[in-house]
Design an enzyme around this catalytic site. Structure first.
Site, mmCIF file in Angstrom:
data_model
loop_
_atom_site.group_PDB
_atom_site.id
_atom_site.type_symbol
_atom_site.label_atom_id
_atom_site.label_comp_id
_atom_site.label_asym_id
_atom_site.label_seq_id
_atom_site.Cartn_x
_atom_site.Cartn_y
_atom_site.Cartn_z
ATOM 1 N N LYS A 1 0.840 -1.250 -0.243
ATOM 2 C CA LYS A 1 0.087 -0.233 -0.215
ATOM 3 C C LYS A 1 1.610 1.467 -0.056
ATOM 4 C CE LYS A 1 -4.245 -2.536 2.288
ATOM 5 N NZ LYS A 1 -4.490 -3.427 2.766
ATOM 6 N N GLN B 1 -5.499 -2.329 9.220
ATOM 7 C CA GLN B 1 -4.860 -3.234 8.615
ATOM 8 C C GLN B 1 -5.578 -4.146 9.071
ATOM 9 O OE1 GLN B 1 -3.837 -3.510 5.883
ATOM 10 N NE2 GLN B 1 -4.114 -6.291 6.087
ATOM 11 N N ASP C 1 -11.774 2.132 3.490
ATOM 12 C CA ASP C 1 -12.028 1.033 2.363
ATOM 13 C C ASP C 1 -13.605 0.612 2.624
ATOM 14 O OD1 ASP C 1 -10.443 -1.623 2.292
ATOM 15 O OD2 ASP C 1 -10.095 -1.687 4.924
#
Ligand code: NDP
Length: 284
Positions: free
Chosen positions: A53, A97, A120
């Site tokens: 990322k 995460q 997300d």
């Protein structure tokens, strides 16, 4: 024999578009888009994802920072961290995460992320916007990437029979909703579906997001189908999809490989969500 859908090439094109939008935002609004990833503990797979990322952000000119927290971080400490990022004016996207260490309530922490910074797309507000089709929400990255891959074939989605196998919040449910938005007729299958072989053979578009190596055999694929294999399964050190590639490719018209199909799209769509968040916040 099916044509291979090249996820790397489609991802590269999307990254190019994100890079242009990033440049424009910096030049026109003096806003530098920034993504912060929060990584708790030292899970090796998570570390690799986070590194990818960071590299993706660097490629398109988005600033990135990783907040690394020890595995004994408490839920309260993590929530305080998220709130600080919510309040930071220079932060446009926040990504937590997963998985989180045991004892931390994942849903509770995810729900703390400001929906406007939830790149997300896992906050209930963004899930709600996806259901209602409101364009200013954030959709999970992998399903958005799948739609781009299907569109890259030049085939119409509208009116097609789509079968999605898997109903997770991160892949199955959102891709079903996106396909519906594109006017497909959608069936969602899961572990309790009876006669999966028969149902899956109906899919002119077949999306497999199960998490079981090569569970979808060629005979479960409709002749001429577009097959999207989301699965990432490690078998004897090799990556395998959820679809038995060779037999499925004989029947499909288009198919994604593993690796090199859906995988590269997920990061590209995260970058697109981040520039979108920065643009929306800059326009307020
Ligand atoms: P989950 O484990 O959360 O969900 C799996 C789904 O598959 C569930 O809905 C489950 O049904 C269903 N399922 C399991 N076994 C069967 C079966 N035998 N027949 C029919 N349905 C079945 O997985 P995810 O959605 O998170 O991920 C799916 C796969 O995609 C994984 O391999 C994952 O690694 C990969 N992935 C890849 C990404 C990428 O960037 N390429 C991103 C995210 C995921 P039930 O609900 O009834 O239990």
């Amino acid at each position: 024999m099916a044509e291979i859908i090249n996820g790397k090439a489609v991802a590269l094109k999307i990254k190019g578009e994100v890079a242009e939008r990033t440049k424009a935002l910096i030049n026109e609004k003096r806003v530098s888009p920034k993504l912060v990833v929060v990584l708790v503990g030292d899970d090796p797979a998570s570390k690799t994802y986070v590194r990818n990322k960071e590299l993706g952000c660097a490629e398109v000119g988005i600033l990135s920072k990783t907040v690394r927290l020890p595995s004994n971080t408490t839920e309260k400490e993590l929530i305080e961290q998220i709130r600080a990022l919510n309040n930071a004016r220079d932060v446009h996207g926040i990504l937590l995460q997963l998985p989180l260490p045991k004892g931390v309530n994942e849903v509770k922490v995810l729900n703390e992320i400001l929906p406007e910074k939830d790149v997300d797309g896992l906050h209930p507000v963004n899930m709600g916007k996806l259901i209602k089709g409101e364009a200013d929400g954030f959709t999970p990255c992998t399903p958005q990437g799948i739609i781009e891959l299907i569109l890259s074939t030049g085939q119409e989605i509208s009116g097609k029979e789509a079968v999605v196998i898997g109903r997770s919040n991160i892949v199955g449910k959102p891709i079903a909703l996106l396909l519906l938005q594109h006017n497909a007729t959608v069936t969602v299958c899961h572990s309790k579906t009876k006669g999966l072989e028969t149902v899956s053979r109906r899919g002119e578009i077949l999306v497999a997001a199960i998490g079981r190596a090569e569970a979808i055999k060629g005979e479960m694929v409709k002749e001429g189908a577009i097959v999207i294999d989301v699965g990432i399964n490690r078998v004897n050190g090799k990556l395998k999809g959820d679809v038995e590639y060779d037999s499925a490719a004989e029947r499909a018209s288009y198919i994604t490989p593993v690796p090199g199909g859906v995988g590269p799209m997920t990061i590209a769509m995260l970058l697109r969500n981040t520039i979108k968040a920065a643009e929306l916040l800059a326009s307020k």
